[in-house]
Design a protein around this motif. Structure first.
Motif, PDB file in Angstrom:
ATOM      1  N   MET A   1     124.173  93.925 -59.282  1.00  0.00           N
ATOM      2  CA  MET A   1     123.252  93.269 -60.191  1.00  0.00           C
ATOM      3  C   MET A   1     122.309  92.359 -59.418  1.00  0.00           C
ATOM      4  N   LEU A   2     121.064  92.367 -59.802  1.00  0.00           N
ATOM      5  CA  LEU A   2     120.077  91.482 -59.194  1.00  0.00           C
ATOM      6  C   LEU A   2     120.281  90.060 -59.672  1.00  0.00           C
ATOM      7  N   HIS A   3     119.935  89.125 -58.822  1.00  0.00           N
ATOM      8  CA  HIS A   3     120.008  87.720 -59.203  1.00  0.00           C
ATOM      9  C   HIS A   3     118.649  87.084 -59.003  1.00  0.00           C
ATOM     10  N   LEU A   4     118.391  86.071 -59.791  1.00  0.00           N
ATOM     11  CA  LEU A   4     117.147  85.334 -59.655  1.00  0.00           C
ATOM     12  C   LEU A   4     117.165  84.564 -58.344  1.00  0.00           C
ATOM     13  N   GLN A   5     116.053  84.605 -57.653  1.00  0.00           N
ATOM     14  CA  GLN A   5     115.918  83.860 -56.411  1.00  0.00           C
ATOM     15  C   GLN A   5     114.904  82.750 -56.633  1.00  0.00           C
ATOM     16  N   GLY A   6     115.101  81.646 -55.962  1.00  0.00           N
ATOM     17  CA  GLY A   6     114.150  80.552 -56.104  1.00  0.00           C
ATOM     18  C   GLY A   6     114.639  79.517 -57.089  1.00  0.00           C
ATOM     19  N   ASP A   7     113.706  78.873 -57.723  1.00  0.00           N
ATOM     20  CA  ASP A   7     113.973  77.719 -58.555  1.00  0.00           C
ATOM     21  C   ASP A   7     114.138  78.118 -60.021  1.00  0.00           C
ATOM     22  N   LEU A   8     115.360  78.042 -60.530  1.00  0.00           N
ATOM     23  CA  LEU A   8     115.611  78.380 -61.934  1.00  0.00           C
ATOM     24  C   LEU A   8     114.815  77.475 -62.873  1.00  0.00           C
ATOM     25  N   GLN A   9     114.602  76.242 -62.481  1.00  0.00           N
ATOM     26  CA  GLN A   9     113.855  75.316 -63.325  1.00  0.00           C
ATOM     27  C   GLN A   9     112.416  75.797 -63.522  1.00  0.00           C
ATOM     28  N   THR A  10     111.807  76.357 -62.484  1.00  0.00           N
ATOM     29  CA  THR A  10     110.442  76.876 -62.590  1.00  0.00           C
ATOM     30  C   THR A  10     110.396  78.026 -63.589  1.00  0.00           C
ATOM     31  N   VAL A  11     111.398  78.901 -63.544  1.00  0.00           N
ATOM     32  CA  VAL A  11     111.467  80.031 -64.474  1.00  0.00           C
ATOM     33  C   VAL A  11     111.689  79.514 -65.893  1.00  0.00           C
ATOM     34  N   PHE A  12     112.635  78.599 -66.043  1.00  0.00           N
ATOM     35  CA  PHE A  12     112.900  78.010 -67.358  1.00  0.00           C
ATOM     36  C   PHE A  12     111.634  77.369 -67.929  1.00  0.00           C
ATOM     37  N   ASP A  13     110.948  76.578 -67.108  1.00  0.00           N
ATOM     38  CA  ASP A  13     109.737  75.893 -67.573  1.00  0.00           C
ATOM     39  C   ASP A  13     108.670  76.886 -68.026  1.00  0.00           C
ATOM     40  N   ALA A  14     108.496  77.961 -67.280  1.00  0.00           N
ATOM     41  CA  ALA A  14     107.505  78.980 -67.658  1.00  0.00           C
ATOM     42  C   ALA A  14     107.883  79.611 -68.996  1.00  0.00           C
ATOM     43  N   LEU A  15     109.145  79.965 -69.151  1.00  0.00           N
ATOM     44  CA  LEU A  15     109.602  80.568 -70.406  1.00  0.00           C
ATOM     45  C   LEU A  15     109.483  79.583 -71.567  1.00  0.00           C
ATOM     46  N   TYR A  16     109.788  78.334 -71.305  1.00  0.00           N
ATOM     47  CA  TYR A  16     109.676  77.305 -72.339  1.00  0.00           C
ATOM     48  C   TYR A  16     108.221  77.160 -72.781  1.00  0.00           C
ATOM     49  N   ASP A  17     107.321  77.056 -71.811  1.00  0.00           N
ATOM     50  CA  ASP A  17     105.900  76.898 -72.118  1.00  0.00           C
ATOM     51  C   ASP A  17     105.338  78.104 -72.873  1.00  0.00           C
ATOM     52  N   MET A  18     105.935  79.270 -72.647  1.00  0.00           N
ATOM     53  CA  MET A  18     105.489  80.490 -73.327  1.00  0.00           C
ATOM     54  C   MET A  18     106.097  80.622 -74.727  1.00  0.00           C
ATOM     55  N   GLY A  19     106.962  79.697 -75.097  1.00  0.00           N
ATOM     56  CA  GLY A  19     107.573  79.732 -76.420  1.00  0.00           C
ATOM     57  C   GLY A  19     108.745  80.693 -76.540  1.00  0.00           C
ATOM     58  N   VAL A  20     109.380  81.023 -75.423  1.00  0.00           N
ATOM     59  CA  VAL A  20     110.494  81.973 -75.434  1.00  0.00           C
ATOM     60  C   VAL A  20     111.828  81.269 -75.664  1.00  0.00           C
ATOM     61  N   ILE A  21     111.999  80.102 -75.099  1.00  0.00           N
ATOM     62  CA  ILE A  21     113.306  79.434 -75.101  1.00  0.00           C
ATOM     63  C   ILE A  21     113.778  79.070 -76.503  1.00  0.00           C
ATOM     64  N   GLU A  22     112.954  78.423 -77.274  1.00  0.00           N
ATOM     65  CA  GLU A  22     113.379  77.949 -78.606  1.00  0.00           C
ATOM     66  C   GLU A  22     113.923  79.079 -79.484  1.00  0.00           C
ATOM     67  N   PRO A  23     113.213  80.203 -79.636  1.00  0.00           N
ATOM     68  CA  PRO A  23     113.765  81.290 -80.458  1.00  0.00           C
ATOM     69  C   PRO A  23     115.070  81.860 -79.892  1.00  0.00           C
ATOM     70  N   VAL A  24     115.172  81.918 -78.569  1.00  0.00           N
ATOM     71  CA  VAL A  24     116.386  82.454 -77.947  1.00  0.00           C
ATOM     72  C   VAL A  24     117.582  81.550 -78.239  1.00  0.00           C
ATOM     73  N   LEU A  25     117.363  80.258 -78.274  1.00  0.00           N
ATOM     74  CA  LEU A  25     118.456  79.332 -78.586  1.00  0.00           C
ATOM     75  C   LEU A  25     119.010  79.563 -79.980  1.00  0.00           C
ATOM     76  N   ASN A  26     118.194  80.075 -80.860  1.00  0.00           N
ATOM     77  CA  ASN A  26     118.609  80.306 -82.241  1.00  0.00           C
ATOM     78  C   ASN A  26     119.104  81.725 -82.493  1.00  0.00           C
ATOM     79  N   MET A  27     119.143  82.558 -81.465  1.00  0.00           N
ATOM     80  CA  MET A  27     119.566  83.952 -81.609  1.00  0.00           C
ATOM     81  C   MET A  27     121.076  84.102 -81.475  1.00  0.00           C
ATOM     82  N   ASP A  28     121.558  85.216 -81.980  1.00  0.00           N
ATOM     83  CA  ASP A  28     122.912  85.668 -81.672  1.00  0.00           C
ATOM     84  C   ASP A  28     122.795  86.417 -80.344  1.00  0.00           C
ATOM     85  N   TRP A  29     123.468  85.939 -79.321  1.00  0.00           N
ATOM     86  CA  TRP A  29     123.297  86.473 -77.967  1.00  0.00           C
ATOM     87  C   TRP A  29     124.148  87.706 -77.680  1.00  0.00           C
ATOM     88  N   ARG A  30     124.999  88.107 -78.582  1.00  0.00           N
ATOM     89  CA  ARG A  30     125.920  89.212 -78.289  1.00  0.00           C
ATOM     90  C   ARG A  30     125.211  90.461 -77.804  1.00  0.00           C
TER      91      ARG A  30
END
Length: 93
Positions: free
Chosen positions: A1-30
């Protein structure tokens, strides 16, 4: 399996700014976690994008915006998993 390289915070921030994080937090992750465990093509593609951008947040955001919504959601779940793994390892040491 591939793993993310670099700064996870940078990736998180980009996803957050794009409006991805909030809906994902409310999803069923199964289904998303099952997709990750099966080797999601969308995740592999997203990880390739992230790893190719290194720590350049502007380039990262521009490249992530080219991906479909499901790939971004799965990527957000993977970022959360890798954060959790990282913090678990830190606590064990």
């Amino acid at each position: 399996m591939l793993h993310l390289q670099g700064d996870l915070q940078t990736v998180f921030d980009a996803l957050y700014d794009m409006g991805v994080i909030e809906p994902v937090l409310n999803m069923d992750w199964r289904s998303g976690l099952e997709e990750i465990n099966r080797g999601s093509f969308g995740l592999k593609n997203a990880i390739g994008v992230v790893n190719s951008c290194k720590k350049d947040p502007v380039k990262l955001r521009a490249e992530l915006e080219k991906l479909d919504r499901r790939s971004l959601e799965i990527l957000a779940m993977e970022v959360a998993r890798e954060y959790a793994d990282f913090h678990l390892r830190e606590e064990l040491h």
